[in-house]
Every structure is written in C-alpha cells, then in structure tokens.
Design a protein around this motif. Structure first.
Motif, PDB file in Angstrom:
ATOM      1  N   GLY A 188    -101.220 -49.415   6.025  1.00 55.82           N
ATOM      2  CA  GLY A 188     -99.848 -49.573   5.624  1.00 55.82           C
ATOM      3  C   GLY A 188     -99.534 -48.802   4.355  1.00 55.82           C
ATOM      4  O   GLY A 188     -98.473 -48.189   4.241  1.00 55.82           O
ATOM      5  N   GLN A 189    -100.450 -48.849   3.400  1.00 53.00           N
ATOM      6  CA  GLN A 189    -100.226 -48.154   2.135  1.00 53.00           C
ATOM      7  C   GLN A 189    -100.212 -46.637   2.329  1.00 53.00           C
ATOM      8  O   GLN A 189     -99.429 -45.929   1.708  1.00 53.00           O
ATOM      9  CB  GLN A 189    -101.290 -48.528   1.115  1.00 53.00           C
ATOM     10  CG  GLN A 189    -101.168 -49.949   0.613  1.00 53.00           C
ATOM     11  CD  GLN A 189    -102.303 -50.304  -0.331  1.00 53.00           C
ATOM     12  OE1 GLN A 189    -103.424 -49.853  -0.152  1.00 53.00           O
ATOM     13  NE2 GLN A 189    -102.001 -51.110  -1.324  1.00 53.00           N
ATOM     14  N   VAL A 190    -101.083 -46.130   3.193  1.00 54.81           N
ATOM     15  CA  VAL A 190    -101.136 -44.693   3.444  1.00 54.81           C
ATOM     16  C   VAL A 190     -99.839 -44.231   4.085  1.00 54.81           C
ATOM     17  O   VAL A 190     -99.242 -43.234   3.679  1.00 54.81           O
ATOM     18  CB  VAL A 190    -102.348 -44.329   4.334  1.00 54.81           C
ATOM     19  CG1 VAL A 190    -102.293 -42.881   4.759  1.00 54.81           C
ATOM     20  CG2 VAL A 190    -103.641 -44.635   3.607  1.00 54.81           C
ATOM     21  N   LEU A 191     -99.370 -44.950   5.083  1.00 50.06           N
ATOM     22  CA  LEU A 191     -98.128 -44.591   5.756  1.00 50.06           C
ATOM     23  C   LEU A 191     -96.952 -44.660   4.787  1.00 50.06           C
ATOM     24  O   LEU A 191     -96.109 -43.766   4.755  1.00 50.06           O
ATOM     25  CB  LEU A 191     -97.875 -45.497   6.963  1.00 50.06           C
ATOM     26  CG  LEU A 191     -96.659 -45.173   7.809  1.00 50.06           C
ATOM     27  CD1 LEU A 191     -96.709 -43.749   8.332  1.00 50.06           C
ATOM     28  CD2 LEU A 191     -96.539 -46.165   8.947  1.00 50.06           C
ATOM     29  N   ALA A 192     -96.911 -45.684   3.953  1.00 53.22           N
ATOM     30  CA  ALA A 192     -95.823 -45.811   2.982  1.00 53.22           C
ATOM     31  C   ALA A 192     -95.831 -44.645   2.002  1.00 53.22           C
ATOM     32  O   ALA A 192     -94.774 -44.117   1.648  1.00 53.22           O
ATOM     33  CB  ALA A 192     -95.939 -47.132   2.236  1.00 53.22           C
ATOM     34  N   ALA A 193     -97.018 -44.216   1.574  1.00 49.05           N
ATOM     35  CA  ALA A 193     -97.112 -43.094   0.639  1.00 49.05           C
ATOM     36  C   ALA A 193     -96.608 -41.806   1.283  1.00 49.05           C
ATOM     37  O   ALA A 193     -95.885 -41.023   0.657  1.00 49.05           O
ATOM     38  CB  ALA A 193     -98.550 -42.927   0.168  1.00 49.05           C
ATOM     39  N   VAL A 194     -96.947 -41.583   2.530  1.00 50.59           N
ATOM     40  CA  VAL A 194     -96.515 -40.372   3.233  1.00 50.59           C
ATOM     41  C   VAL A 194     -95.008 -40.383   3.434  1.00 50.59           C
ATOM     42  O   VAL A 194     -94.337 -39.366   3.272  1.00 50.59           O
ATOM     43  CB  VAL A 194     -97.241 -40.245   4.589  1.00 50.59           C
ATOM     44  CG1 VAL A 194     -96.650 -39.140   5.435  1.00 50.59           C
ATOM     45  CG2 VAL A 194     -98.722 -40.021   4.364  1.00 50.59           C
ATOM     46  N   VAL A 223    -103.819 -45.678  15.533  1.00 47.18           N
ATOM     47  CA  VAL A 223    -105.223 -45.367  15.280  1.00 47.18           C
ATOM     48  C   VAL A 223    -105.772 -44.652  16.503  1.00 47.18           C
ATOM     49  O   VAL A 223    -105.729 -45.175  17.615  1.00 47.18           O
ATOM     50  CB  VAL A 223    -106.040 -46.639  14.978  1.00 47.18           C
ATOM     51  CG1 VAL A 223    -107.498 -46.303  14.770  1.00 47.18           C
ATOM     52  CG2 VAL A 223    -105.466 -47.345  13.758  1.00 47.18           C
ATOM     53  N   ASP A 224    -106.273 -43.456  16.303  1.00 44.98           N
ATOM     54  CA  ASP A 224    -106.771 -42.615  17.398  1.00 44.98           C
ATOM     55  C   ASP A 224    -108.222 -42.996  17.722  1.00 44.98           C
ATOM     56  O   ASP A 224    -109.146 -42.265  17.422  1.00 44.98           O
ATOM     57  CB  ASP A 224    -106.664 -41.150  16.986  1.00 44.98           C
ATOM     58  CG  ASP A 224    -107.066 -40.192  18.082  1.00 44.98           C
ATOM     59  OD1 ASP A 224    -107.180 -40.621  19.233  1.00 44.98           O
ATOM     60  OD2 ASP A 224    -107.276 -39.008  17.763  1.00 44.98           O
ATOM     61  N   VAL A 225    -108.410 -44.135  18.377  1.00 45.51           N
ATOM     62  CA  VAL A 225    -109.759 -44.621  18.677  1.00 45.51           C
ATOM     63  C   VAL A 225    -110.443 -43.812  19.772  1.00 45.51           C
ATOM     64  O   VAL A 225    -111.665 -43.839  19.905  1.00 45.51           O
ATOM     65  CB  VAL A 225    -109.759 -46.120  19.057  1.00 45.51           C
ATOM     66  CG1 VAL A 225    -109.312 -46.975  17.889  1.00 45.51           C
ATOM     67  CG2 VAL A 225    -108.904 -46.380  20.280  1.00 45.51           C
ATOM     68  N   ASP A 226    -109.668 -43.064  20.564  1.00 48.09           N
ATOM     69  CA  ASP A 226    -110.238 -42.232  21.619  1.00 48.09           C
ATOM     70  C   ASP A 226    -110.409 -40.774  21.182  1.00 48.09           C
ATOM     71  O   ASP A 226    -110.859 -39.942  21.967  1.00 48.09           O
ATOM     72  CB  ASP A 226    -109.362 -42.277  22.872  1.00 48.09           C
ATOM     73  CG  ASP A 226    -109.330 -43.650  23.499  1.00 48.09           C
ATOM     74  OD1 ASP A 226    -110.386 -44.311  23.539  1.00 48.09           O
ATOM     75  OD2 ASP A 226    -108.251 -44.069  23.940  1.00 48.09           O
ATOM     76  N   TYR A 227    -110.030 -40.469  19.943  1.00 41.45           N
ATOM     77  CA  TYR A 227    -110.156 -39.116  19.371  1.00 41.45           C
ATOM     78  C   TYR A 227    -109.459 -38.062  20.225  1.00 41.45           C
ATOM     79  O   TYR A 227    -110.007 -37.002  20.487  1.00 41.45           O
ATOM     80  CB  TYR A 227    -111.634 -38.754  19.160  1.00 41.45           C
ATOM     81  CG  TYR A 227    -112.344 -39.724  18.270  1.00 41.45           C
ATOM     82  CD1 TYR A 227    -112.202 -39.650  16.888  1.00 41.45           C
ATOM     83  CD2 TYR A 227    -113.124 -40.740  18.801  1.00 41.45           C
ATOM     84  CE1 TYR A 227    -112.836 -40.558  16.059  1.00 41.45           C
ATOM     85  CE2 TYR A 227    -113.762 -41.654  17.983  1.00 41.45           C
ATOM     86  CZ  TYR A 227    -113.614 -41.554  16.609  1.00 41.45           C
ATOM     87  OH  TYR A 227    -114.240 -42.461  15.794  1.00 41.45           O
ATOM     88  N   VAL A 228    -108.232 -38.353  20.658  1.00 42.24           N
ATOM     89  CA  VAL A 228    -107.508 -37.413  21.499  1.00 42.24           C
ATOM     90  C   VAL A 228    -106.579 -36.492  20.718  1.00 42.24           C
ATOM     91  O   VAL A 228    -106.110 -35.482  21.256  1.00 42.24           O
ATOM     92  CB  VAL A 228    -106.709 -38.118  22.619  1.00 42.24           C
ATOM     93  CG1 VAL A 228    -107.636 -38.817  23.585  1.00 42.24           C
ATOM     94  CG2 VAL A 228    -105.687 -39.058  22.054  1.00 42.24           C
ATOM     95  N   LEU A 229    -106.274 -36.805  19.461  1.00 44.15           N
ATOM     96  CA  LEU A 229    -105.383 -35.941  18.691  1.00 44.15           C
ATOM     97  C   LEU A 229    -105.971 -34.543  18.524  1.00 44.15           C
ATOM     98  O   LEU A 229    -105.264 -33.548  18.683  1.00 44.15           O
ATOM     99  CB  LEU A 229    -105.073 -36.557  17.332  1.00 44.15           C
ATOM    100  CG  LEU A 229    -104.168 -37.775  17.352  1.00 44.15           C
ATOM    101  CD1 LEU A 229    -104.022 -38.345  15.949  1.00 44.15           C
ATOM    102  CD2 LEU A 229    -102.819 -37.445  17.934  1.00 44.15           C
ATOM    103  N   ALA A 230    -107.247 -34.468  18.218  1.00 45.02           N
ATOM    104  CA  ALA A 230    -107.893 -33.156  18.064  1.00 45.02           C
ATOM    105  C   ALA A 230    -107.881 -32.396  19.382  1.00 45.02           C
ATOM    106  O   ALA A 230    -107.548 -31.207  19.425  1.00 45.02           O
ATOM    107  CB  ALA A 230    -109.322 -33.315  17.558  1.00 45.02           C
ATOM    108  N   ALA A 231    -108.204 -33.067  20.472  1.00 42.30           N
ATOM    109  CA  ALA A 231    -108.207 -32.409  21.781  1.00 42.30           C
ATOM    110  C   ALA A 231    -106.803 -31.934  22.145  1.00 42.30           C
ATOM    111  O   ALA A 231    -106.621 -30.828  22.651  1.00 42.30           O
ATOM    112  CB  ALA A 231    -108.734 -33.368  22.851  1.00 42.30           C
ATOM    113  N   GLY A 232    -105.810 -32.762  21.878  1.00 43.10           N
ATOM    114  CA  GLY A 232    -104.437 -32.371  22.158  1.00 43.10           C
ATOM    115  C   GLY A 232    -104.032 -31.144  21.352  1.00 43.10           C
ATOM    116  O   GLY A 232    -103.364 -30.244  21.865  1.00 43.10           O
ATOM    117  N   GLY A 233    -104.454 -31.102  20.099  1.00 45.15           N
ATOM    118  CA  GLY A 233    -104.151 -29.945  19.265  1.00 45.15           C
ATOM    119  C   GLY A 233    -104.806 -28.679  19.778  1.00 45.15           C
ATOM    120  O   GLY A 233    -104.200 -27.598  19.778  1.00 45.15           O
TER     121      GLY A 233
END
Length: 56
Positions: free
Chosen positions: A1-7, A25-35
């Motif tokens: 929550g604090q990280v998101l609020a700071a951003v 939370v990217d528990v399947d690590y798909v953000l990197a693959a999508g990129g």
C-alpha cells in the motif's frame, strides 16, 4: 500500500498518473514474459496478461 501510494503521489517525472490504480502481485511472473512478447506478438502478450492479471 505504501509503495503504491508513493508512486501515485510522485509528480516529479511529469508523467500522467493513474486515476484508479489497482495493486497486483505477479505470482506467476507473467509481466516479464508479456513485455518480451509485446513487440513482435502484441496480441499474444495482451491475451497472456489479460488472462493472468484480471481482477475479480
């Protein structure tokens, strides 16, 4: 929550800020693959990310 609020409060870069951000939370690590897929296989990357990161 604090990280998101700071951003969401960081105006220093001049970038437009999201109006209604949702923390995911990217528990399947798909953000990197999508990129990696996005440039040459945009539709596949979009489908992958929509499938794995949809909110309920």
């Amino acid at each position: 929550g604090q990280v998101l609020a700071a951003v969401l409060g960081d105006h220093a870069g001049g970038w437009p800020l999201p109006r209604a951000a949702t923390a995911v939370v990217d528990v399947d690590y798909v953000l990197a693959a999508g990129g990696l897929l996005a440039e040459e296989h945009r539709a596949a990357a979009g489908a992958l990310l929509r499938h794995h990161l949809r909110t309920h």
